[in-house]
Scaffold this active site. Structure first.
Site, PDB file in Angstrom:
ATOM      1  CB  SER A  87      -0.967   0.015   1.194  1.00  0.00           C
ATOM      2  OG  SER A  87      -2.043  -0.855   0.948  1.00  0.00           O
ATOM      3  CB  SER A 187     -12.168   0.464   0.217  1.00  0.00           C
ATOM      4  OG  SER A 187     -12.550  -0.245  -0.943  1.00  0.00           O
TER       5      SER A 187
END
Length: 386
Positions: A87, A187
């Protein structure tokens, strides 16, 4: 990918305990005034096959490794090794989006519907800002996919996923909250959509935009957006996922499943360089950097537009991000002035959650007495450079 690890650890804890040998410190035992090597050894002892780190302050650079690069061997983790950064990719993509905002080609209040008409139900209520700071409420596509040790997961190893099909999987589920902007829910679907919007605006894939706007100008030689290529070029530790009996070497995989929110490959040094440039104002003007550091929900999560932050025990706030790419986990944080930085990456073995010991390592790296880094002795795996 964000915190995939916890679900894997819960499902496979008993397996992992017997799958990996005891941690071995790379390099000879030496005194380290900053305590960083000991902390890195703790990370491996708790739940990693191997780990590597780079810590910078105004006096020098400390690099260290612990554990092994490959299960069943004594091969040391390469100190400049590459890994999947998960991420942390989101911070790179968010920077590109904000550069397009700075250039007048996008606005933070643009709706998803304006750029991807008909793709997202009720997309007129969801803005780019909502996507960037995870306040859209869109369901995370990651939760629709099989995970190890399920056989379906291994069957997908070489599969090429498109952003459109992953988005459709997410949108088959109702929103996690409504209306958009009223809550925070992490998300990966948000960044799938941002990647598609960048391509719509520029006419080039998001990976190419990250390369030409960030990777190439900053000369991040160990960093790439691999697209569908399964390989990690150059020195790197092997990465594993839980299998039915033993840990499964899953180093080579088609990273399209990670997509715009997680496909980046990098090094500890390159990530430190990126965050120094970002926080130093070399990639964005001050007003957009301020937007990055503004939480999406007032008084809520410490996450802004693709950028996270945390407060250390010595009261110093650091900015950066962390990443979970199944076989690799990474953390990269920097003080606001860029004078102290720390990046650590590990290959988890799923025996236990390493978050607390990694937090202790990050804390020591930022809060160590000034000059402690330059006092650390040099070795093949633990070095100081001017």
């Amino acid at each position: 990918m964000k915190r995939v690890f916890r679900s894997l650890m819960t499902a496979t804890a008993a397996l992992a305990v017997t799958a990996v040998p005891a941690a071995a410190t790379a390099g000879p035992e030496e005194t380290d005034r900053a305590g960083l090597q000991s902390r890195l050894d703790d990370v491996v002892a708790v739940g990693a096959v191997g780990a590597l780190a780079e810590v910078r302050d105004e006096h020098g650079v400390w690099r260290g490794t612990s554990g092994v690069a490959e299960v069943g061997t004594t091969r040391a983790v390469p100190v400049h090794g590459r890994f999947r950064a998960g991420s942390i990719t989101k911070t790179f993509l968010a920077t590109v989006v904000l550069q397009l905002v700075d250039g007048g080609r996008l606005r933070l209040d643009d709706t998803v519907e304006a750029w991807l008409p008909g793709v997202v139900p009720d997309g007129r209520r969801i803005t780019l800002r909502h996507l960037l700071n995870h306040t859209s409420g869109l369901y995370d596509y990651l939760h629709t996919l099989p995970m190890p040790p399920e056989p379906e997961f291994v069957a997908n190893r070489w599969r090429t996923w498109t952003a459109a099909e992953l988005t459709r999987r997410a949108l088959a589920n109702p929103p996690t909250f409504e209306p958009p902007g009223s809550a925070f829910a992490y998300s990966n679907t948000n960044y799938l959509l941002l990647g598609q919007i960048v391509e719509r605006v520029t006419g080039r894939p998001y990976g190419r935009e990250i390369e030409r706007r960030i990777i190439q100008p900053l000369r991040l030689g160990g960093t790439e957006m691999p697209g569908t290529s399964p390989w990690i070029r150059g020195p790197h530790p092997r990465g594993y996922v839980p299998g039915e009996v033993h840990l499964l070497d899953y180093t080579e995989m088609n990273p399209s499943v990670l997509g715009a929110g997680g496909e980046l490959i990098s090094t500890t040094g390159d990530l430190n360089r990126f965050f120094a440039a970002l926080l130093g104002g070399h990639l964005l003007p001050d007003h957009l950097l301020d937007e990055m550091r503004t939480p999406g929900i007032e008084g809520g999560r410490t996450y802004g537009l693709g950028l996270a932050w945390r407060d250390t025990s010595c009261g110093v706030r650091v900015y950066g991000n962390d990443g979970d790419a199944l076989t690799y986990q990474s953390w990269s944080f920097s003080t606001e002035d860029g004078r102290r930085q720390v990046t650590v990456a590990l290959t988890p073995d799923f025996r236990d959650d390493p978050d607390d010991v990694v937090d202790a390592f990050l804390d020591d790296a930022i809060c160590a007495p000034s000059g402690a880094l330059s006092a650390a002795p040099a070795s093949p795996d633990r070095s100081r450079t001017p």
